[in-house]
Design an enzyme around this catalytic site. Structure first.
Site, mmCIF file in Angstrom:
data_model
loop_
_atom_site.group_PDB
_atom_site.id
_atom_site.type_symbol
_atom_site.label_atom_id
_atom_site.label_comp_id
_atom_site.label_asym_id
_atom_site.label_seq_id
_atom_site.Cartn_x
_atom_site.Cartn_y
_atom_site.Cartn_z
ATOM 1 N N VAL A 46 -37.601 39.357 -7.104
ATOM 2 C CA VAL A 46 -35.603 39.709 -7.295
ATOM 3 C C VAL A 46 -35.665 40.541 -6.522
ATOM 4 C CG1 VAL A 46 -33.860 40.269 -8.568
ATOM 5 C CG2 VAL A 46 -35.115 38.433 -9.527
ATOM 6 N N GLU A 47 -34.533 40.085 -5.244
ATOM 7 C CA GLU A 47 -35.170 41.313 -4.558
ATOM 8 C C GLU A 47 -33.341 42.139 -4.648
ATOM 9 O OE1 GLU A 47 -35.482 40.132 -0.750
ATOM 10 O OE2 GLU A 47 -37.737 40.399 -0.685
ATOM 11 N N CYS A 56 -41.391 42.554 -8.041
ATOM 12 C CA CYS A 56 -42.113 41.534 -7.093
ATOM 13 C C CYS A 56 -41.721 40.133 -8.371
ATOM 14 C CB CYS A 56 -43.583 41.741 -7.556
ATOM 15 S SG CYS A 56 -44.328 42.687 -5.977
ATOM 16 N N GLU A 58 -44.738 39.344 -10.161
ATOM 17 C CA GLU A 58 -45.471 38.738 -11.441
ATOM 18 C C GLU A 58 -44.378 39.686 -12.705
ATOM 19 O OE1 GLU A 58 -45.824 39.183 -8.724
ATOM 20 O OE2 GLU A 58 -48.096 38.972 -7.850
ATOM 21 N N CYS A 89 -49.727 41.641 -5.254
ATOM 22 C CA CYS A 89 -50.155 42.976 -4.232
ATOM 23 C C CYS A 89 -50.714 43.808 -4.930
ATOM 24 C CB CYS A 89 -48.691 43.258 -4.533
ATOM 25 S SG CYS A 89 -47.494 44.170 -5.554
ATOM 26 N N CYS A 92 -49.364 44.677 -8.628
ATOM 27 C CA CYS A 92 -48.985 43.509 -9.499
ATOM 28 C C CYS A 92 -50.544 43.410 -9.593
ATOM 29 C CB CYS A 92 -48.645 42.305 -8.909
ATOM 30 S SG CYS A 92 -46.307 42.551 -9.026
HETATM 31 N N1 THU Z 1 -43.555 39.733 -3.993
HETATM 32 C C1 THU Z 1 -44.293 39.512 -4.843
HETATM 33 O O1 THU Z 1 -43.032 38.733 -5.585
HETATM 34 N N2 THU Z 1 -45.071 39.412 -5.945
HETATM 35 C C2 THU Z 1 -46.693 39.656 -5.239
HETATM 36 O O2 THU Z 1 -47.781 40.562 -5.285
HETATM 37 C C3 THU Z 1 -46.724 40.009 -3.728
HETATM 38 C C4 THU Z 1 -44.872 40.059 -2.617
HETATM 39 C C5 THU Z 1 -42.623 39.726 -3.103
HETATM 40 C C6 THU Z 1 -41.887 41.387 -3.016
HETATM 41 C C7 THU Z 1 -41.144 41.028 -1.997
HETATM 42 O O3 THU Z 1 -40.002 40.337 -2.417
HETATM 43 C C8 THU Z 1 -41.807 39.501 -1.159
HETATM 44 O O4 THU Z 1 -42.511 38.976 -2.121
HETATM 45 C C9 THU Z 1 -42.247 40.274 0.369
HETATM 46 O O5 THU Z 1 -43.100 41.268 -0.155
#
Ligand code: THU
Length: 134
Positions: A46-47, A56, A58, A89, A92
């Site tokens: 959710v950005e 993220c 997670e 990432c 996470c």
């Molecule tokens: N993102 C995740 O949701 N989880 C991760 O472990 C890696 C990155 C998302 C964050 C962002 O909304 C998009 O991926 C691009 O980085």
């Protein structure tokens, strides 16, 4: 916990990725996890217009776990918009460590691996208890 149904976890992760709110990166992520007692939770990224505060997938997964009674994840499957296994990432991985521990299994592009290999020599709750110096 009996055998992990990886295909079902993957399907649920893909379903979750379809709910992602990612207008800025256009990079949907979905994740599904099953607890040691068989409950399944999901999350999506959710950005935010303030880019740095985006969540993220997670983060949603871990929040859902606690809303659903807590416990520990036994297995987690994270996917990108292509529906393939995506490595969490660094931040996470720390979230998964806290909520799954070293034995929690993660589907990776190289197959199933335990969290102890995903985040080696992890910092965790034990360090708080034993390494404060007082
Ligand atoms: N993102 C995740 O949701 N989880 C991760 O472990 C890696 C990155 C998302 C964050 C962002 O909304 C998009 O991926 C691009 O980085």
């Amino acid at each position: 916990m009996s055998e992990v149904d990886w295909e079902s976890l993957r399907e649920k992760a893909i379903e979750a990725s379809r709910r992602a709110y990612c207008p800025y990166s256009d990079f949907p992520v979905g994740v599904a996890g099953v607890t040691t007692d068989g409950r399944v939770f999901t999350g999506c990224n959710v950005e935010n217009a303030s880019y740095g505060v985006g969540l993220c997938a997670e983060c949603g997964l871990v929040s859902a776990l606690h809303l659903g009674g807590g416990g520990l994840f036994a297995a987690v499957y994270c996917v990108g918009g292509d529906g393939q296994a995506l490595m969490p990432c660094g931040r996470c991985r720390q979230l998964l460590w806290e909520n799954g521990g070293p034995a929690c299994l993660l589907m990776t592009p190289e197959g199933v691996l335990p969290m102890s290999q995903i985040l080696p020599q992890a910092f965790g709750p034990d360090d708080l208890a034993t390494r404060s110096g007082h």
